[in-house]
Design a protein around this motif. Sequence first.
Motif, short mmCIF file in Angstrom:
data_model
loop_
_atom_site.label_atom_id
_atom_site.label_comp_id
_atom_site.label_asym_id
_atom_site.label_seq_id
_atom_site.Cartn_x
_atom_site.Cartn_y
_atom_site.Cartn_z
N SER A 74 0.81 -0.96 0.02
CA SER A 74 -0.23 -0.04 -0.01
C SER A 74 0.76 1.17 -0.08
N VAL A 75 0.70 2.01 -1.15
CA VAL A 75 1.36 3.00 -1.25
C VAL A 75 0.18 4.91 -0.78
N PHE A 76 0.03 5.81 0.03
CA PHE A 76 -0.83 6.25 0.31
C PHE A 76 -0.36 8.11 0.65
N TYR A 77 -0.77 8.50 0.27
CA TYR A 77 -0.24 10.31 0.00
C TYR A 77 -1.13 11.58 0.35
N ARG A 78 -1.05 12.20 -0.39
CA ARG A 78 -1.73 13.61 0.14
C ARG A 78 -2.09 14.00 -1.60
N ASP A 79 -3.27 14.32 -2.35
CA ASP A 79 -3.44 14.28 -3.71
C ASP A 79 -2.70 15.84 -3.68
N PRO A 80 -2.28 16.02 -3.98
CA PRO A 80 -1.33 17.60 -4.17
C PRO A 80 -2.60 18.55 -5.44
N ARG A 81 -3.28 17.66 -5.99
CA ARG A 81 -4.49 18.59 -6.94
C ARG A 81 -5.54 19.42 -5.40
N HIS A 82 -6.47 18.14 -5.07
CA HIS A 82 -6.43 18.07 -4.32
C HIS A 82 -6.62 17.72 -2.27
N ARG A 83 -6.62 18.99 -2.24
CA ARG A 83 -5.94 18.88 -0.83
C ARG A 83 -6.98 18.03 0.17
N GLU A 84 -8.48 18.04 -0.09
CA GLU A 84 -9.48 17.20 0.78
C GLU A 84 -9.15 16.04 0.56
N VAL A 85 -8.43 15.11 -0.20
CA VAL A 85 -8.32 14.20 -0.49
C VAL A 85 -6.77 13.48 -0.64
N ALA A 86 -6.89 12.35 0.34
CA ALA A 86 -5.83 11.66 -0.52
C ALA A 86 -6.08 10.13 -1.05
N THR A 87 -4.59 9.55 -1.99
CA THR A 87 -4.78 8.69 -2.52
C THR A 87 -4.02 7.40 -1.86
N MET A 88 -4.92 6.35 -2.24
CA MET A 88 -3.87 5.39 -1.80
C MET A 88 -4.63 4.33 -2.63
N ARG A 89 -2.81 3.51 -3.07
CA ARG A 89 -2.39 2.49 -3.74
C ARG A 89 -2.39 1.40 -3.27
N LEU A 90 -2.89 0.49 -4.22
CA LEU A 90 -2.36 -1.16 -3.84
C LEU A 90 -2.44 -1.96 -4.53
N TYR A 91 -1.09 -3.09 -4.72
CA TYR A 91 -0.48 -3.45 -5.38
C TYR A 91 -0.72 -5.12 -4.83
N GLY A 92 -0.97 -5.90 -5.48
CA GLY A 92 -1.40 -7.51 -5.40
C GLY A 92 0.50 -7.84 -5.77
N GLU A 93 0.45 -9.55 -4.92
CA GLU A 93 1.10 -10.75 -5.71
C GLU A 93 1.05 -10.14 -7.31
N CYS A 94 2.64 -10.28 -7.89
CA CYS A 94 2.70 -10.72 -9.25
C CYS A 94 2.13 -12.44 -9.47
N ARG A 95 1.03 -12.93 -9.89
CA ARG A 95 0.90 -14.27 -9.48
C ARG A 95 -0.49 -14.69 -10.00
N ALA A 96 -0.81 -13.35 -11.02
CA ALA A 96 -1.99 -14.05 -11.97
C ALA A 96 -1.50 -13.66 -13.37
N MET A 97 -1.47 -14.59 -14.25
CA MET A 97 -1.66 -16.01 -14.57
C MET A 97 -1.81 -15.50 -16.06
N ALA A 98 -3.60 -15.12 -16.15
CA ALA A 98 -4.89 -15.59 -16.61
C ALA A 98 -3.75 -14.17 -17.64
N ASP A 99 -4.47 -13.95 -19.42
CA ASP A 99 -4.03 -13.00 -20.27
C ASP A 99 -5.23 -11.86 -19.87
N HIS A 100 -4.74 -10.63 -20.09
CA HIS A 100 -5.67 -9.08 -19.69
C HIS A 100 -5.61 -7.94 -21.04
N ARG A 101 -4.42 -8.56 -21.46
CA ARG A 101 -4.30 -7.80 -23.01
C ARG A 101 -5.08 -7.11 -23.44
N ASN A 102 -6.62 -7.78 -23.75
CA ASN A 102 -7.69 -7.14 -23.93
C ASN A 102 -9.41 -6.72 -23.60
#
Length: 182
Positions: A140-168
Motif C-alpha cells: 500500500s502506498v498512500f499520500y495526500r493528493d497534491p491537486r485536491h487538498r481534501e483528498v488522499a490517494t492510496m494505491r494497493l498492489y497484489g502479488e505478481c501471480r495472476a497468469m490469465a491473459d488481460h491484454r484485451n
Amino acid sequence: MDDKTGRIRSSRAVTLLAAALLVSLVLGVGLLLVNSSGESVRQPALSDEQAAAQVLESAKRIVAVARLDGVAGGYRFMSCTNERDPPYQVAMHLTFRLPHQNSVSYLDEVAAAMVADGWHEAPAMAQHFGKKLTKDGVTSVFYRDPRHREVATMRLYGECRAMADHRNDNPAWTEVTDRLRS
C-alpha cells in the motif's frame, strides 16, 4: 596414499572427498530452489478471483481499521513485466476524504492504525513521497493528493501471480466503491 595408477586409497581421503561432493550437491540443489528475487520455491499462480480478493480484502480491512471516510475506488490487472504480458497483479486505486485538520498527521494516524493491524514498512524503491506499507503480499502506498487538498490517494498492489491473459480486458477497470465497506 597412492599406487602406480594415482588412485587415492586412504579411507580418510575418500571420506573427505565424499563429504565435499555431498556439500556441493546440497548447495547446488539449494541454489536451484531459490529464484532471482531471493524467495524460496515459486508460489503457485493465483486465479483472477483470488488475485482480486487478495487486494480487495486488504482494502476493506484498511478502510475499517483506519476508519477512512468517503472511500471510492476500483482496480485493474497490470502486467508485472511490461505493458501487456503475464504475470499480472491487481492494482487498486482508492481515494478517501481528509479531515480539515493537518492532513500529514492524519496520514500518520492511518499508517499507525495499519501498523497496529500487522502492516509494516516496505522498501521505498525509488518513491519519494507518501507512506509505503506491506502485509500478506499486498503493498500500500498512500499520500495526500497534491491537486485536491481534501483528498488522499492510496494505491494497493497484489502479488505478481495472476497468469490469465488481460491484454484485451474490456472494461479494464472494475469499480468496487460499493464493496469497500464491510
